[in-house]
Design a protein around this motif. Sequence first.
Motif, short mmCIF file in Angstrom:
data_model
loop_
_atom_site.label_atom_id
_atom_site.label_comp_id
_atom_site.label_asym_id
_atom_site.label_seq_id
_atom_site.Cartn_x
_atom_site.Cartn_y
_atom_site.Cartn_z
N GLY A 1 -24.91 5.81 -62.34
CA GLY A 1 -24.28 4.61 -62.41
C GLY A 1 -23.97 4.18 -61.15
N GLY A 2 -22.78 3.37 -61.21
CA GLY A 2 -22.33 3.01 -59.86
C GLY A 2 -21.07 1.95 -59.85
N PHE A 3 -20.75 1.53 -58.72
CA PHE A 3 -19.49 0.47 -58.58
C PHE A 3 -19.92 -0.63 -57.55
CE2 PHE A 3 -18.34 5.08 -59.07
CZ PHE A 3 -17.29 4.71 -60.20
N GLN A 4 -18.95 -1.60 -57.88
CA GLN A 4 -19.08 -2.63 -57.06
C GLN A 4 -17.50 -2.91 -56.70
OE1 GLN A 4 -18.92 -6.90 -58.00
NE2 GLN A 4 -20.93 -7.13 -56.81
N VAL A 5 -17.43 -3.03 -55.13
CA VAL A 5 -16.14 -3.09 -54.48
C VAL A 5 -16.09 -4.46 -53.92
CG1 VAL A 5 -14.64 -2.05 -52.77
CG2 VAL A 5 -16.04 -0.63 -54.20
N LYS A 6 -14.89 -5.20 -54.15
CA LYS A 6 -14.97 -6.60 -53.58
C LYS A 6 -13.59 -6.56 -52.66
CE LYS A 6 -17.55 -9.09 -57.07
NZ LYS A 6 -17.34 -10.17 -57.91
N GLY A 7 -13.61 -7.24 -51.57
CA GLY A 7 -12.19 -7.40 -50.93
C GLY A 7 -12.56 -8.32 -49.76
N THR A 8 -11.57 -8.13 -48.61
CA THR A 8 -11.58 -8.88 -47.49
C THR A 8 -11.64 -7.89 -46.29
OG1 THR A 8 -9.80 -10.53 -48.48
CG2 THR A 8 -10.14 -10.44 -46.12
N VAL A 9 -12.36 -8.27 -45.33
CA VAL A 9 -12.95 -7.57 -44.20
C VAL A 9 -12.18 -7.92 -42.98
CG1 VAL A 9 -15.03 -6.87 -42.89
CG2 VAL A 9 -15.28 -7.48 -45.38
N THR A 10 -11.93 -7.06 -42.13
CA THR A 10 -11.43 -7.33 -40.95
C THR A 10 -12.45 -6.48 -40.16
OG1 THR A 10 -10.10 -5.09 -41.02
CG2 THR A 10 -9.01 -7.24 -41.29
N LEU B 1 -26.66 9.35 -35.81
CA LEU B 1 -27.62 8.81 -35.68
C LEU B 1 -28.72 9.40 -34.57
CD1 LEU B 1 -26.79 5.04 -35.93
CD2 LEU B 1 -28.02 6.58 -37.70
N SER B 2 -28.19 9.81 -33.83
CA SER B 2 -28.68 10.51 -32.52
C SER B 2 -29.41 11.78 -33.12
CB SER B 2 -28.00 11.13 -31.51
OG SER B 2 -27.53 9.86 -30.81
N SER B 3 -28.77 12.46 -34.10
CA SER B 3 -29.15 14.02 -34.51
C SER B 3 -30.38 13.45 -35.56
CB SER B 3 -28.21 14.63 -35.58
OG SER B 3 -27.78 13.78 -36.36
N MET B 4 -30.61 12.29 -35.86
CA MET B 4 -31.77 12.04 -36.58
C MET B 4 -32.66 11.29 -36.04
SD MET B 4 -29.31 10.07 -39.56
CE MET B 4 -30.57 9.55 -40.99
N GLY B 5 -32.65 11.13 -34.67
CA GLY B 5 -33.67 10.69 -33.87
C GLY B 5 -33.72 9.44 -33.58
N TYR B 6 -32.44 8.65 -33.96
CA TYR B 6 -32.41 7.32 -33.60
C TYR B 6 -31.25 7.03 -32.47
CZ TYR B 6 -34.14 6.81 -38.56
OH TYR B 6 -34.81 6.92 -39.84
N ASP B 7 -31.87 5.74 -31.67
CA ASP B 7 -31.01 5.46 -30.73
C ASP B 7 -30.16 4.25 -30.93
OD1 ASP B 7 -29.77 5.59 -28.18
OD2 ASP B 7 -31.64 4.46 -27.10
N TYR B 8 -29.56 4.31 -31.95
CA TYR B 8 -28.66 3.02 -32.37
C TYR B 8 -27.15 3.17 -32.02
CZ TYR B 8 -32.56 1.77 -35.30
OH TYR B 8 -33.95 1.35 -35.55
N THR B 9 -26.45 2.44 -31.66
CA THR B 9 -25.01 2.27 -31.33
C THR B 9 -24.22 1.42 -32.30
OG1 THR B 9 -25.07 0.88 -29.54
CG2 THR B 9 -25.12 3.17 -29.19
N SER B 10 -22.92 1.80 -32.45
CA SER B 10 -22.17 0.87 -33.47
C SER B 10 -21.52 -0.21 -32.47
CB SER B 10 -20.99 1.71 -33.93
OG SER B 10 -20.01 0.96 -34.85
N LYS B 11 -22.14 -1.51 -32.86
CA LYS B 11 -21.31 -2.84 -32.18
C LYS B 11 -20.10 -2.95 -32.85
CE LYS B 11 -24.49 -5.48 -33.41
NZ LYS B 11 -25.19 -6.92 -33.76
N GLY B 12 -19.72 -2.50 -33.91
CA GLY B 12 -18.28 -2.93 -34.29
C GLY B 12 -18.05 -2.30 -35.64
N VAL B 13 -16.88 -2.41 -36.24
CA VAL B 13 -16.83 -1.72 -37.56
C VAL B 13 -16.25 -2.91 -38.46
CG1 VAL B 13 -15.53 0.02 -38.67
CG2 VAL B 13 -16.45 0.49 -36.50
N CYS B 14 -16.53 -2.97 -39.61
CA CYS B 14 -16.08 -3.65 -40.80
C CYS B 14 -15.26 -2.79 -41.67
CB CYS B 14 -17.17 -4.10 -41.70
SG CYS B 14 -18.40 -5.40 -40.77
#
Length: 136
Positions: A74-83, A102-115
């Motif tokens: 099953g599952g859930f839906q969460v609604k709200g406001t983001v900062t 992500l590096s440990s998985m072989g990806y070279d991505y970085t987080s530009k920001g956080v919601c």
Amino acid sequence: MAKMPQACQDLINNAYAAAFSTCSPDGTPNVVPVSMKQALDAETVMVSDQYLNKTLANLRENPRAALSVWDEEGGFQVKGTVTYEDEGPRYEAVAAQVHEILSSMGYDYTSKGVCYLHVEQVFSVTPGEGAGSLLA
């Protein structure tokens, strides 16, 4: 602010991916898969932004969002406001954690920001009589 049941928090933290949805000011929906997400507590979900271009544009105009997560049970839906944060110690800590994972998985991505999704409602998306029911 509503509180997510523990089962919802656990599913967010353990599911490989979730669907993160936003809406533009003209009503155009946008849904993207996200895997770098975490229920920080019963009232807050973190979603890391590696490449959320349309999502971020929508959130700047309309900070309302939803996150849906599910598995074979099953599952859930969460609604709200983001900062959104893209600087400061809290962002830096998440960015370092995301980079390490992500590096440990072989990806070279970085987080530009956080919601940070501040939970206002929680719904069931589990099939059956309770599907769509408000849980919190």
